[in-house]
Design a protein around this motif. Structure first.
Motif, PDB file in Angstrom:
ATOM      1  N   ALA A   1       0.838  -1.207   0.000  1.00 23.78           N
ATOM      2  CA  ALA A   1       0.000   0.000   0.000  1.00 23.78           C
ATOM      3  C   ALA A   1       0.869   1.251   0.000  1.00 23.78           C
ATOM      4  CB  ALA A   1      -0.930  -0.013   1.210  1.00 23.78           C
ATOM      5  N   LYS A   2       1.933   1.251   0.798  1.00 24.71           N
ATOM      6  CA  LYS A   2       2.840   2.397   0.848  1.00 24.71           C
ATOM      7  C   LYS A   2       3.562   2.583  -0.490  1.00 24.71           C
ATOM      8  CE  LYS A   2       3.793   2.005   5.814  1.00 24.71           C
ATOM      9  NZ  LYS A   2       4.841   1.676   6.814  1.00 24.71           N
ATOM     10  N   GLU A   3       4.024   1.471  -1.068  1.00 23.35           N
ATOM     11  CA  GLU A   3       4.755   1.556  -2.325  1.00 23.35           C
ATOM     12  C   GLU A   3       3.854   2.061  -3.457  1.00 23.35           C
ATOM     13  OE1 GLU A   3       6.481  -2.239  -3.053  1.00 23.35           O
ATOM     14  OE2 GLU A   3       8.101  -1.963  -1.604  1.00 23.35           O
ATOM     15  N   LEU A   4       2.618   1.583  -3.485  1.00 28.46           N
ATOM     16  CA  LEU A   4       1.695   2.030  -4.528  1.00 28.46           C
ATOM     17  C   LEU A   4       1.350   3.510  -4.367  1.00 28.46           C
ATOM     18  CD1 LEU A   4      -0.740  -1.028  -4.781  1.00 28.46           C
ATOM     19  CD2 LEU A   4       1.037  -0.337  -6.408  1.00 28.46           C
ATOM     20  N   ALA A   5       1.177   3.933  -3.111  1.00 34.19           N
ATOM     21  CA  ALA A   5       0.879   5.347  -2.864  1.00 34.19           C
ATOM     22  C   ALA A   5       2.032   6.220  -3.337  1.00 34.19           C
ATOM     23  CB  ALA A   5       0.610   5.582  -1.383  1.00 34.19           C
ATOM     24  N   TYR A   6       3.250   5.776  -3.060  1.00 36.87           N
ATOM     25  CA  TYR A   6       4.403   6.567  -3.498  1.00 36.87           C
ATOM     26  C   TYR A   6       4.577   6.479  -5.007  1.00 36.87           C
ATOM     27  CZ  TYR A   6       8.980   8.674  -3.668  1.00 36.87           C
ATOM     28  OH  TYR A   6      10.022   9.512  -3.952  1.00 36.87           O
ATOM     29  N   GLN A   7       4.281   5.299  -5.578  1.00 34.58           N
ATOM     30  CA  GLN A   7       4.388   5.164  -7.035  1.00 34.58           C
ATOM     31  C   GLN A   7       3.431   6.119  -7.734  1.00 34.58           C
ATOM     32  OE1 GLN A   7       6.551   2.755  -8.866  1.00 34.58           O
ATOM     33  NE2 GLN A   7       6.049   4.406 -10.290  1.00 34.58           N
ATOM     34  N   ARG A   8       2.216   6.278  -7.180  1.00 32.84           N
ATOM     35  CA  ARG A   8       1.255   7.214  -7.773  1.00 32.84           C
ATOM     36  C   ARG A   8       1.774   8.654  -7.694  1.00 32.84           C
ATOM     37  NH1 ARG A   8      -2.521   3.538  -5.416  1.00 32.84           N
ATOM     38  NH2 ARG A   8      -2.535   4.724  -3.457  1.00 32.84           N
ATOM     39  N   ALA A   9       2.358   8.992  -6.538  1.00 27.67           N
ATOM     40  CA  ALA A   9       2.930  10.333  -6.393  1.00 27.67           C
ATOM     41  C   ALA A   9       4.088  10.522  -7.367  1.00 27.67           C
ATOM     42  CB  ALA A   9       3.396  10.550  -4.956  1.00 27.67           C
ATOM     43  N   TYR A  10       4.886   9.483  -7.544  1.00 26.91           N
ATOM     44  CA  TYR A  10       6.015   9.527  -8.478  1.00 26.91           C
ATOM     45  C   TYR A  10       5.520   9.717  -9.907  1.00 26.91           C
ATOM     46  CZ  TYR A  10      10.207   7.914 -10.952  1.00 26.91           C
ATOM     47  OH  TYR A  10      11.287   7.807 -11.787  1.00 26.91           O
ATOM     48  N   ASP A  11       4.472   8.975 -10.276  1.00 25.15           N
ATOM     49  CA  ASP A  11       3.921   9.091 -11.633  1.00 25.15           C
ATOM     50  C   ASP A  11       3.396  10.499 -11.898  1.00 25.15           C
ATOM     51  OD1 ASP A  11       4.503   6.448 -12.034  1.00 25.15           O
ATOM     52  OD2 ASP A  11       2.484   5.731 -11.581  1.00 25.15           O
ATOM     53  N   GLN A  12       2.727  11.066 -10.911  1.00 23.28           N
ATOM     54  CA  GLN A  12       2.198  12.422 -11.068  1.00 23.28           C
ATOM     55  C   GLN A  12       3.329  13.434 -11.224  1.00 23.28           C
ATOM     56  OE1 GLN A  12      -0.257  12.914  -7.618  1.00 23.28           O
ATOM     57  NE2 GLN A  12      -1.820  11.474  -8.316  1.00 23.28           N
ATOM     58  N   ALA A  13       4.381  13.263 -10.437  1.00 25.97           N
ATOM     59  CA  ALA A  13       5.537  14.158 -10.539  1.00 25.97           C
ATOM     60  C   ALA A  13       6.208  14.013 -11.899  1.00 25.97           C
ATOM     61  CB  ALA A  13       6.521  13.872  -9.415  1.00 25.97           C
ATOM     62  N   TRP A  14       6.276  12.775 -12.393  1.00 29.63           N
ATOM     63  CA  TRP A  14       6.907  12.540 -13.701  1.00 29.63           C
ATOM     64  C   TRP A  14       6.118  13.244 -14.812  1.00 29.63           C
ATOM     65  CZ3 TRP A  14      11.428   9.837 -14.597  1.00 29.63           C
ATOM     66  CH2 TRP A  14      11.767   9.702 -15.944  1.00 29.63           C
TER      67      TRP A  14
END
Length: 244
Positions: free
Chosen positions: A112-125
């Motif tokens: 859950a933590k990794e997916l939440a950060y991955q979503r934030a990473y995707d948005q930043a990208w």
């Protein structure tokens, strides 16, 4: 004028004081070392207790895990996590069930933590590099073999300079299928993976929206135990990875 006896007494006084000072300092050093050692042991004890709590374990569980890591299990699997190690070496069904439940909870929270950060990473990208294809964050930063999760999606394993691999990608993309793409032998080189994606005209929008994901293999292909050459289109079926 002091007598010779008094002179000798006075002459020895500084030496006596020096010996006293040295003894005091030595005693102080001893006390200081003892305190430092006690503080260090206290910190280590708290650290072990904290580590046990991080995994939802009791103090005695952590002691047993330490012991297991010093035995054959530690030789065969030196980097095994505490829950897996204790579960494998469980002494009865109740222990095995408890460790399995703890591991399910721990992995669920981690994902859950990794997916939440991955979503934030995707948005930043998307915001910072809208014209550059993103490579999966967790894959690119991990150099050790990673277990491939069975999430129901197709997984396509390819290699560079492989015409049949390129044709397979084009076929899947034309059919509008969602899949996770893994390049074997990429050496975690993001630029190499992006160059390949551009050569096969991988749809940038599909990648940005994660209908197609670009990943480094990181040892996954060998861990699946699927026979045959690349390209390999696989999916998990009843716990087993099978070619599609």
């Amino acid at each position: 004028m002091p007598s010779p006896t008094n002179f000798r007494a006075l002459s020895w006084l500084p030496i006596t004081l020096l010996f006293g000072l040295a003894s005091a300092l030595a005693g102080g050093d001893f006390i200081s070392d003892t305190r430092i050692s006690q503080q260090r042991e206290s910190r280590e004890t708290r650290t072990d207790e904290q580590l046990a709590q991080d995994w939802g374990l009791r103090a005695e569980d952590w002691v047993r895990y330490r012991q297991l890591q010093q035995g054959p299990l530690g030789v065969y699997s030196p980097n095994l996590d505490p829950l897996t190690a204790l579960g494998i070496e469980a002494r009865n069904d109740e222990e095995r069930r408890r460790y399995a439940e703890l591991q399910v909870h721990a992995e669920s929270a981690r994902v859950a933590k990794e997916l939440a950060y991955q979503r934030a990473y995707d948005q930043a990208w998307k915001r910072l590099y809208p014209n550059l294809l993103p490579v999966s964050l967790m894959d690119a930063r991990n150099n050790s073999p990673i277990r491939l999760p069975g999430n129901g999606r197709l997984a396509l394993f390819i290699k560079d300079n492989c015409m049949s691999c390129n044709l397979q990608v084009k076929k899947l993309q034309s059919a509008g299928l969602e899949f996770d793409l893994y390049m074997v032998g990429s050496d975690s080189d993001d630029a190499r993976l992006r160059r390949w994606a551009q050569q096969v005209t991988l749809d940038p929008l599909s990648v940005r929206e994660r209908r197609i994901t670009l990943n480094h293999d990181a040892g996954r292909w060998n861990s699946l135990g699927v026979a045959g050459d690349l390209p390999a289109l696989v999916r998990e079926v009843d716990g087993q990875w099978q070619r599609q």
